[in-house]
Design an enzyme around this catalytic site. Structure first.
Site, short mmCIF file in Angstrom:
data_model
loop_
_atom_site.label_atom_id
_atom_site.label_comp_id
_atom_site.label_asym_id
_atom_site.label_seq_id
_atom_site.Cartn_x
_atom_site.Cartn_y
_atom_site.Cartn_z
CD GLU A 153 41.86 -36.33 11.62
OE1 GLU A 153 42.90 -36.44 12.28
OE2 GLU A 153 40.73 -36.27 12.14
CG ASP A 154 43.80 -40.18 12.51
OD1 ASP A 154 42.88 -39.39 12.21
OD2 ASP A 154 43.83 -40.77 13.61
CG ASP A 174 34.35 -43.10 10.29
OD1 ASP A 174 33.88 -43.67 9.31
OD2 ASP A 174 34.12 -43.47 11.45
CB THR A 175 30.96 -39.39 10.26
OG1 THR A 175 31.67 -38.61 11.21
CG2 THR A 175 30.61 -40.73 10.84
CB THR A 209 36.50 -35.09 13.46
OG1 THR A 209 35.87 -36.11 14.21
CG2 THR A 209 37.65 -34.51 14.24
CG PHE A 234 37.74 -49.46 14.24
CD1 PHE A 234 37.13 -48.22 14.36
CD2 PHE A 234 38.83 -49.74 15.05
CE1 PHE A 234 37.58 -47.28 15.26
CE2 PHE A 234 39.30 -48.80 15.96
CZ PHE A 234 38.66 -47.58 16.07
NE ARG A 272 47.04 -43.31 20.36
CZ ARG A 272 45.93 -42.74 19.88
NH1 ARG A 272 45.83 -42.46 18.61
NH2 ARG A 272 44.93 -42.43 20.69
P1 IMP Z 1 34.80 -38.66 11.96
O1 IMP Z 1 34.44 -37.43 12.74
O2 IMP Z 1 33.71 -39.69 12.01
O3 IMP Z 1 35.24 -38.36 10.54
O4 IMP Z 1 35.95 -39.37 12.74
C1 IMP Z 1 37.22 -39.02 12.61
C2 IMP Z 1 38.04 -39.51 13.80
O5 IMP Z 1 37.58 -40.74 14.33
C3 IMP Z 1 39.43 -39.76 13.32
O6 IMP Z 1 40.23 -38.62 13.49
C4 IMP Z 1 39.90 -40.91 14.19
O7 IMP Z 1 40.48 -40.40 15.37
C5 IMP Z 1 38.64 -41.65 14.56
N1 IMP Z 1 38.44 -42.83 13.70
C6 IMP Z 1 37.55 -42.98 12.69
N2 IMP Z 1 37.63 -44.18 12.10
C7 IMP Z 1 38.63 -44.82 12.75
C8 IMP Z 1 39.23 -46.12 12.57
O8 IMP Z 1 38.88 -46.94 11.72
N3 IMP Z 1 40.25 -46.41 13.43
C9 IMP Z 1 40.69 -45.55 14.39
N4 IMP Z 1 40.17 -44.33 14.58
C10 IMP Z 1 39.15 -43.97 13.76
MG MG Z 2 41.89 -38.26 14.42
#
Ligand code: IMP
Ligand code: MG
Length: 178
Positions: free
Chosen positions: A99-100, A103-104, A107, A152, A165
């Site tokens: 995974e890249d 964040d929260t 996902t 971000f 990207r």
């Molecule tokens: P989460 O569900 O909030 O953990 O979000 C994860 C997904 O949100 C990552 O797989 C990214 O695709 C996208 N994301 C979260 N933060 C960023 C950021 O700073 N830049 C770009 N994409 C992000």
């Molecule tokens: Mg992602």
């Protein structure tokens, strides 16, 4: 690089490359004799996954899975969608999610739960980036590239409304409209 002038560097190409090589060596050492399947989470992880796969010195398979949770905004909708599913079963395999960014954590929590129903031998997570301050659910990351502040970020596969990207480094957008 013209595109790079719009972005303030957070993690350089050289730093990423050194860290990815170290993660690859660790994964190699910890998966001897295993049937490793890398699950590359599209789209953001395609660059990290391509480099990480080449840093792992083991026979392995690579599968792709499309997930979407953001639309074009900078904050999660909290609703995760599979936009393209794995083409092969992972039952009995040692799965490494690539995974890249976490964040929260919503996902990855969703994906771990979803993959667990397919009876893999194990599921681990390799994430290039983690914003610890934003965590809403506990997401164990087995192989982490870098902890980053709550900003971000774009580049090295990560986008803002599909742009940036292709930047070879990770950075923060200077302007506020994509
Ligand atoms: P989460 O569900 O909030 O953990 O979000 C994860 C997904 O949100 C990552 O797989 C990214 O695709 C996208 N994301 C979260 N933060 C960023 C950021 O700073 N830049 C770009 N994409 C992000
Ligand atoms: Mg992602």
């Amino acid at each position: 690089m013209q595109l790079a002038s719009e972005i303030e560097t957070l993690i350089s190409e050289a730093e990423i490359s050194a860290r990815v090589r170290a993660l690859g060596a660790q994964i190699t050492a910890e998966h001897q004799g295993r049937e490793l399947v890398l699950v590359c989470v599209l789209k953001g992880s395609f660059v990290f996954c391509a480099d990480l796969a080449r840093a792992i010195d083991l026979p392995l398979a690579i599968e792709f899975l499309g997930l979407k949770s953001y639309g074009d905004s900078q904050t999660t909708s909290g609703v995760v969608q599979i936009t393209s599913d794995l083409l092969r079963p992972v039952a009995g395999k040692d799965v490494l999610i690539v995974e890249d960014i976490v964040d929260t954590g919503l996902t990855m929590a969703y994906l771990r739960k979803n993959l667990a129903t397919r009876n893999p031998r194990s599921v681990k997570l390799a994430a290039l980036l983690h914003k610890a301050s934003r965590a809403r659910v506990d997401t164990p990351i087995d192989y982490l590239g870098f902890e980053i502040p709550d900003k971000f970020v774009v580049g090295y596969g990560l986008d803002w409304a599909e742009r940036y990207r292709n930047l070879p480094f990770v950075g923060v957008v200077r302007q506020q409209t994509p």
